[in-house]
Design a protein around this motif. Structure first.
Motif, PDB file in Angstrom:
ATOM      1  N   TRP A 145      77.573  40.382  89.145  1.00 37.88           N
ATOM      2  CA  TRP A 145      76.710  39.741  88.156  1.00 37.88           C
ATOM      3  C   TRP A 145      75.240  39.900  88.515  1.00 37.88           C
ATOM      4  CZ3 TRP A 145      80.522  40.413  85.648  1.00 37.88           C
ATOM      5  CH2 TRP A 145      81.063  39.601  84.653  1.00 37.88           C
ATOM      6  N   LYS A 149      72.762  41.883  86.134  1.00 41.76           N
ATOM      7  CA  LYS A 149      71.693  40.979  85.710  1.00 41.76           C
ATOM      8  C   LYS A 149      71.954  40.318  84.357  1.00 41.76           C
ATOM      9  CE  LYS A 149      67.600  42.265  84.204  1.00 41.76           C
ATOM     10  NZ  LYS A 149      66.218  42.825  84.116  1.00 41.76           N
ATOM     11  N   TRP A 150      72.382  41.090  83.339  1.00 46.00           N
ATOM     12  CA  TRP A 150      72.484  40.522  82.000  1.00 46.00           C
ATOM     13  C   TRP A 150      73.489  39.374  81.874  1.00 46.00           C
ATOM     14  CZ3 TRP A 150      77.113  40.570  79.545  1.00 46.00           C
ATOM     15  CH2 TRP A 150      78.038  41.575  79.884  1.00 46.00           C
ATOM     16  N   VAL A 153      71.437  36.333  82.824  1.00 46.12           N
ATOM     17  CA  VAL A 153      70.414  36.077  81.810  1.00 46.12           C
ATOM     18  C   VAL A 153      71.053  35.545  80.534  1.00 46.12           C
ATOM     19  CG1 VAL A 153      68.640  37.130  80.367  1.00 46.12           C
ATOM     20  CG2 VAL A 153      68.845  37.804  82.777  1.00 46.12           C
ATOM     21  N   ASN A 154      72.199  36.110  80.151  1.00 45.54           N
ATOM     22  CA  ASN A 154      72.908  35.643  78.963  1.00 45.54           C
ATOM     23  C   ASN A 154      73.366  34.206  79.136  1.00 45.54           C
ATOM     24  OD1 ASN A 154      74.339  36.127  76.343  1.00 45.54           O
ATOM     25  ND2 ASN A 154      76.126  35.730  77.627  1.00 45.54           N
ATOM     26  N   ASN A 157      70.337  32.051  78.491  1.00 44.82           N
ATOM     27  CA  ASN A 157      69.845  32.033  77.115  1.00 44.82           C
ATOM     28  C   ASN A 157      70.847  31.456  76.119  1.00 44.82           C
ATOM     29  OD1 ASN A 157      67.450  33.217  77.954  1.00 44.82           O
ATOM     30  ND2 ASN A 157      68.162  35.305  77.535  1.00 44.82           N
TER      31      ASN A 157
END
Length: 232
Positions: A145, A149-150, A153-154, A157
């Motif tokens: 993870w 990265k995403w 971040v997800n 958000n």
């Protein structure tokens, strides 16, 4: 990001079901933990009960004499759970920590304190509310993870994660907040939950195979697991 998103409709816009589809699976994990430790609580409450699915699922699996109460600060979530009231399951649009509530045998904080800005104060205030506490904690800090990265971040958000844990830091956080760890185990959320992402579906077999060989290493490398903790 703060608790405002749970009151102003932002969270509901991103998560219209409020993750209710995950509730039966999470309830089974909690009942398994209680049974493994031979606990037969008479009163159970949940802070941040969302759509109420965990408590209603537990009520179907446990003794009919057990009383359940859910506390929720979001009017959107409360609208979803209020219709699920039953003779032994009640819900309140209230902050459990802001009122002089009764003392419970068990309090549940299921995927909650990673959303709280000052989670140490939250945990210290929660401790006297029940004899036993059950925490379900996402373990976002895996090697995979972090490299991608995403997913992290997800998680920030879309579902409002403000803090990120691995097993050792999650347990240390509870101990630093004054809790005694009674029991814990990994839950395979990235393998068994409904509506998995494409990436999670691709990782199901590698995670299961590696987990059967070395649990801690698999979770640190590939993720896909959360931690269920029983504490006092």
């Amino acid at each position: 990001m703060s608790e405002v998103i749970y009151r102003d409709g932002s969270y509901l816009a991103n998560n219209p079901s409020w993750h209710e589809e995950d509730s039966p699976w999470k309830a089974r994990q909690i009942v398994r933990l209680l049974e493994a430790n031979r606990l037969k609580p008479s009163t159970i409450c949940e802070i941040g009960c969302g759509a109420g699915g965990i408590l209603t699922s537990m009520a179907r699996e446990m003794s009919p004499t057990t009383r359940f109460k859910g506390y929720e600060i979001s009017p959107d979530a409360f609208a979803l759970c209020a219709s699920k009231r039953a003779s032994n399951v009640q819900f309140s649009l209230t902050d459990l920590l802001a009122e002089d509530a009764e003392h419970f045998d068990v309090v549940l904080a299921i995927d909650v304190f990673e959303h709280v800005e000052d989670y140490f104060s939250f945990l210290r205030k929660l401790k006297p509310r029940a004899t036993y506490k059950v925490f379900h904690i996402p373990l976002d800090m895996s090697v995979l993870w972090t490299l991608l990265k995403w997913p992290i971040v997800n998680g920030r958000n879309r579902v409002g994660h403000l803090h990120y844990f691995m097993k050792d830091t999650a347990l240390a956080t509870l101990r630093d907040s004054g809790y005694e760890i009674v029991d814990y185990f990994y839950t395979p959320c990235g393998i068994e939950l409904p509506n998995l992402s494409v990436l999670d579906r691709c990782l199901k077999l590698p995670r299961k195979a590696a987990f059967s060989v070395h649990q801690d290493l698999t979770v640190r490398l590939l993720g896909g697991y959360s931690l269920l903790v029983l504490a006092k």
